[in-house]
Design a protein around this motif. Structure first.
Motif, PDB file in Angstrom:
ATOM      1  N   THR A 115      -8.109  11.315  -1.783  1.00 19.16           N
ATOM      2  CA  THR A 115      -9.056  10.581  -0.941  1.00 19.16           C
ATOM      3  C   THR A 115      -9.240   9.152  -1.446  1.00 19.16           C
ATOM      4  OG1 THR A 115     -10.188  12.652  -0.411  1.00 19.16           O
ATOM      5  CG2 THR A 115     -11.365  10.621   0.084  1.00 19.16           C
ATOM      6  N   MET A 116      -9.202   8.948  -2.758  1.00 21.83           N
ATOM      7  CA  MET A 116      -9.318   7.591  -3.292  1.00 21.83           C
ATOM      8  C   MET A 116      -8.121   6.743  -2.874  1.00 21.83           C
ATOM      9  SD  MET A 116     -12.235   7.774  -4.520  1.00 21.83           S
ATOM     10  CE  MET A 116     -12.504   6.251  -5.369  1.00 21.83           C
ATOM     11  N   GLN A 117      -6.941   7.345  -2.856  1.00 23.12           N
ATOM     12  CA  GLN A 117      -5.751   6.616  -2.400  1.00 23.12           C
ATOM     13  C   GLN A 117      -5.871   6.274  -0.922  1.00 23.12           C
ATOM     14  OE1 GLN A 117      -2.835   9.502  -3.750  1.00 23.12           O
ATOM     15  NE2 GLN A 117      -2.178   8.123  -5.389  1.00 23.12           N
ATOM     16  N   LEU A 118      -6.396   7.198  -0.150  1.00 26.61           N
ATOM     17  CA  LEU A 118      -6.613   6.949   1.277  1.00 26.61           C
ATOM     18  C   LEU A 118      -7.651   5.844   1.473  1.00 26.61           C
ATOM     19  CD1 LEU A 118      -6.159   7.622   4.251  1.00 26.61           C
ATOM     20  CD2 LEU A 118      -7.795   9.500   4.011  1.00 26.61           C
ATOM     21  N   LEU A 119      -8.714   5.869   0.689  1.00 28.90           N
ATOM     22  CA  LEU A 119      -9.741   4.827   0.760  1.00 28.90           C
ATOM     23  C   LEU A 119      -9.130   3.460   0.460  1.00 28.90           C
ATOM     24  CD1 LEU A 119     -12.656   3.799   0.984  1.00 28.90           C
ATOM     25  CD2 LEU A 119     -12.999   4.504  -1.406  1.00 28.90           C
ATOM     26  N   ALA A 120      -8.284   3.391  -0.571  1.00 24.55           N
ATOM     27  CA  ALA A 120      -7.619   2.130  -0.910  1.00 24.55           C
ATOM     28  C   ALA A 120      -6.785   1.626   0.263  1.00 24.55           C
ATOM     29  CB  ALA A 120      -6.741   2.320  -2.148  1.00 24.55           C
ATOM     30  N   ARG A 121      -6.047   2.509   0.909  1.00 26.68           N
ATOM     31  CA  ARG A 121      -5.208   2.098   2.042  1.00 26.68           C
ATOM     32  C   ARG A 121      -6.055   1.590   3.201  1.00 26.68           C
ATOM     33  NH1 ARG A 121      -2.247   6.653   0.202  1.00 26.68           N
ATOM     34  NH2 ARG A 121      -3.059   8.047   1.804  1.00 26.68           N
ATOM     35  N   GLU A 122      -7.166   2.245   3.452  1.00 30.98           N
ATOM     36  CA  GLU A 122      -8.050   1.805   4.535  1.00 30.98           C
ATOM     37  C   GLU A 122      -8.696   0.464   4.210  1.00 30.98           C
ATOM     38  OE1 GLU A 122      -8.112   3.013   7.433  1.00 30.98           O
ATOM     39  OE2 GLU A 122      -7.088   4.913   7.061  1.00 30.98           O
ATOM     40  N   MET A 123      -9.038   0.244   2.942  1.00 33.64           N
ATOM     41  CA  MET A 123      -9.603  -1.038   2.544  1.00 33.64           C
ATOM     42  C   MET A 123      -8.579  -2.157   2.721  1.00 33.64           C
ATOM     43  SD  MET A 123     -11.886   0.059  -0.798  1.00 33.64           S
ATOM     44  CE  MET A 123     -12.339  -1.616  -1.225  1.00 33.64           C
ATOM     45  N   ILE A 124      -7.344  -1.882   2.376  1.00 30.45           N
ATOM     46  CA  ILE A 124      -6.273  -2.862   2.567  1.00 30.45           C
ATOM     47  C   ILE A 124      -6.118  -3.179   4.054  1.00 30.45           C
ATOM     48  CG2 ILE A 124      -3.774  -3.234   2.399  1.00 30.45           C
ATOM     49  CD1 ILE A 124      -5.149  -3.506  -0.288  1.00 30.45           C
ATOM     50  N   ASN A 125      -6.126  -2.125   4.884  1.00 33.16           N
ATOM     51  CA  ASN A 125      -6.007  -2.317   6.338  1.00 33.16           C
ATOM     52  C   ASN A 125      -7.129  -3.175   6.893  1.00 33.16           C
ATOM     53  OD1 ASN A 125      -3.712  -0.743   6.412  1.00 33.16           O
ATOM     54  ND2 ASN A 125      -4.780   1.124   7.056  1.00 33.16           N
ATOM     55  N   GLU A 126      -8.311  -3.063   6.290  1.00 30.80           N
ATOM     56  CA  GLU A 126      -9.488  -3.808   6.749  1.00 30.80           C
ATOM     57  C   GLU A 126      -9.661  -5.147   6.011  1.00 30.80           C
ATOM     58  OE1 GLU A 126     -11.679  -2.977   9.164  1.00 30.80           O
ATOM     59  OE2 GLU A 126     -10.677  -1.085   9.654  1.00 30.80           O
ATOM     60  N   ASN A 127      -8.728  -5.439   5.099  1.00 30.73           N
ATOM     61  CA  ASN A 127      -8.781  -6.675   4.302  1.00 30.73           C
ATOM     62  C   ASN A 127     -10.081  -6.768   3.492  1.00 30.73           C
ATOM     63  OD1 ASN A 127      -7.604  -9.034   3.326  1.00 30.73           O
ATOM     64  ND2 ASN A 127      -8.578 -10.306   4.876  1.00 30.73           N
ATOM     65  N   ILE A 128     -10.421  -5.660   2.845  1.00 35.51           N
ATOM     66  CA  ILE A 128     -11.628  -5.579   2.027  1.00 35.51           C
ATOM     67  C   ILE A 128     -11.217  -5.513   0.555  1.00 35.51           C
ATOM     68  CG2 ILE A 128     -13.660  -4.185   1.448  1.00 35.51           C
ATOM     69  CD1 ILE A 128     -13.616  -3.173   4.351  1.00 35.51           C
ATOM     70  N   ALA A 129     -11.808  -6.370  -0.258  1.00 38.77           N
ATOM     71  CA  ALA A 129     -11.527  -6.395  -1.691  1.00 38.77           C
ATOM     72  C   ALA A 129     -12.351  -5.327  -2.413  1.00 38.77           C
ATOM     73  CB  ALA A 129     -11.847  -7.775  -2.259  1.00 38.77           C
ATOM     74  N   LEU A 130     -11.820  -4.880  -3.553  1.00 35.39           N
ATOM     75  CA  LEU A 130     -12.491  -3.876  -4.374  1.00 35.39           C
ATOM     76  C   LEU A 130     -13.200  -4.534  -5.553  1.00 35.39           C
ATOM     77  CD1 LEU A 130     -13.037  -0.979  -5.466  1.00 35.39           C
ATOM     78  CD2 LEU A 130     -10.748  -1.085  -6.520  1.00 35.39           C
ATOM     79  N   VAL A 131     -14.450  -4.121  -5.758  1.00 35.05           N
ATOM     80  CA  VAL A 131     -15.198  -4.432  -6.972  1.00 35.05           C
ATOM     81  C   VAL A 131     -15.510  -3.088  -7.610  1.00 35.05           C
ATOM     82  CG1 VAL A 131     -17.303  -5.431  -7.926  1.00 35.05           C
ATOM     83  CG2 VAL A 131     -16.209  -6.507  -5.937  1.00 35.05           C
ATOM     84  N   TYR A 132     -15.183  -2.937  -8.900  1.00 32.73           N
ATOM     85  CA  TYR A 132     -15.424  -1.634  -9.533  1.00 32.73           C
ATOM     86  C   TYR A 132     -15.577  -1.819 -11.036  1.00 32.73           C
ATOM     87  CZ  TYR A 132     -10.849  -0.859 -11.724  1.00 32.73           C
ATOM     88  OH  TYR A 132      -9.749  -0.927 -12.548  1.00 32.73           O
ATOM     89  N   GLY A 133     -15.670  -0.699 -11.752  1.00 36.01           N
ATOM     90  CA  GLY A 133     -15.989  -0.731 -13.175  1.00 36.01           C
ATOM     91  C   GLY A 133     -14.910  -1.179 -14.126  1.00 36.01           C
ATOM     92  N   GLY A 134     -13.712  -1.468 -13.632  1.00 39.61           N
ATOM     93  CA  GLY A 134     -12.676  -2.067 -14.465  1.00 39.61           C
ATOM     94  C   GLY A 134     -11.833  -1.119 -15.285  1.00 39.61           C
ATOM     95  N   GLY A 135     -12.056   0.196 -15.149  1.00 37.17           N
ATOM     96  CA  GLY A 135     -11.298   1.158 -15.946  1.00 37.17           C
ATOM     97  C   GLY A 135      -9.957   1.531 -15.345  1.00 37.17           C
ATOM     98  N   LYS A 136      -9.091   2.079 -16.204  1.00 42.70           N
ATOM     99  CA  LYS A 136      -7.743   2.490 -15.787  1.00 42.70           C
ATOM    100  C   LYS A 136      -7.629   4.004 -15.685  1.00 42.70           C
ATOM    101  CE  LYS A 136      -2.924   1.477 -16.839  1.00 42.70           C
ATOM    102  NZ  LYS A 136      -1.991   0.759 -17.727  1.00 42.70           N
ATOM    103  N   VAL A 137      -8.673   4.723 -16.066  1.00 41.55           N
ATOM    104  CA  VAL A 137      -8.610   6.178 -16.114  1.00 41.55           C
ATOM    105  C   VAL A 137      -9.399   6.798 -14.955  1.00 41.55           C
ATOM    106  CG1 VAL A 137      -8.283   6.247 -18.610  1.00 41.55           C
ATOM    107  CG2 VAL A 137     -10.605   6.260 -17.681  1.00 41.55           C
ATOM    108  N   GLY A 138      -9.136   8.066 -14.693  1.00 46.60           N
ATOM    109  CA  GLY A 138      -9.874   8.823 -13.697  1.00 46.60           C
ATOM    110  C   GLY A 138      -9.705   8.290 -12.285  1.00 46.60           C
ATOM    111  N   LEU A 139     -10.710   8.561 -11.448  1.00 48.02           N
ATOM    112  CA  LEU A 139     -10.671   8.081 -10.069  1.00 48.02           C
ATOM    113  C   LEU A 139     -10.712   6.567 -10.000  1.00 48.02           C
ATOM    114  CD1 LEU A 139     -12.953  10.649  -8.174  1.00 48.02           C
ATOM    115  CD2 LEU A 139     -10.463  10.647  -8.435  1.00 48.02           C
TER     116      LEU A 139
END
Length: 196
Positions: A22-46
């Motif tokens: 679902t996180m991968q799907l969310l990323a694809r939908e954000m790209i489709n909508e031209n929405i940037a991601l702001v998040y906690g900066g980690g490389k692990v987990g979701l």
């Protein structure tokens, strides 16, 4: 305008594959909508799954991580921007400042704390940005029941419970957040009448 979304999610992937998918799907939908991601900066987990997919698809990703979590959450080094801050308070404030809206995806105690603080700030009038809950596979059903119980018992306003945008489908959640982030048009005032 919904140009960027702050997403709170786990530093673990959980026990079900559906969360990472679902996180991968969310990323694809954000790209489709031209929405940037702001998040906690980690490389692990979701967090890592989401950031990796955004980067793979050419999206804009801003991470904010406290210096004392650099090793524990393994800071992602391939982001558009990575801010290293002194503590969690600075992290959360910066994430809030850089985002036009928020989504709580599956996660643990830290994710719950971030969701509740963002919600409390909204109730106090410190921001008017929309807050969404990505209720993957019923993950947040119990929390939503608790929030409704708080409202029923008079410890939270019903308008607060109703303001949380809950969806299981990332595309629909983004659609509703975009609508909520669009400022309502102010009514045009009719010219005043003067008494002479």
């Amino acid at each position: 305008m919904l140009k960027s979304i702050c997403i709170y999610c786990g530093s673990s992937t959980g026990t079900s594959k559906v969360h990472a998918e679902t996180m991968q799907l969310l990323a694809r939908e954000m790209i489709n909508e031209n929405i940037a991601l702001v998040y906690g900066g980690g490389k692990v987990g979701l967090m890592g799954v989401l950031a990796d997919e955004m980067i793979r698809l050419g999206g804009e990703v801003t991470g904010i991580i406290p210096k004392d979590l650099m090793e524990k959450e393994v800071a992602h080094e391939e982001l558009t921007r990575l801010y290293i801050v002194k503590d969690m308070h600075e992290r959360k404030a910066m994430m809030s400042d850089l985002a036009d809206g928020f989504i709580a995806a599956p996660g643990g105690i830290g994710t719950m704390e971030e969701l509740f603080e963002t919600s409390a700030w909204s109730q106090l009038g410190l921001h008017d940005k929309p807050i969404g809950i990505l209720n993957v596979d019923g993950f947040y059903d119990s929390l939503i029941s608790l929030i409704n119980h708080l409202a029923k018992e008079g410890f939270a306003q019903e308008s607060y419970a109703d303001s949380l945008i809950v969806e299981s489908d990332p595309k629909e959640l983004l659609r509703r957040l975009r609508i909520a982030a669009t400022p309502a048009e102010k009514p045009v005032k009719a010219p005043g009448r003067f008494l002479i």
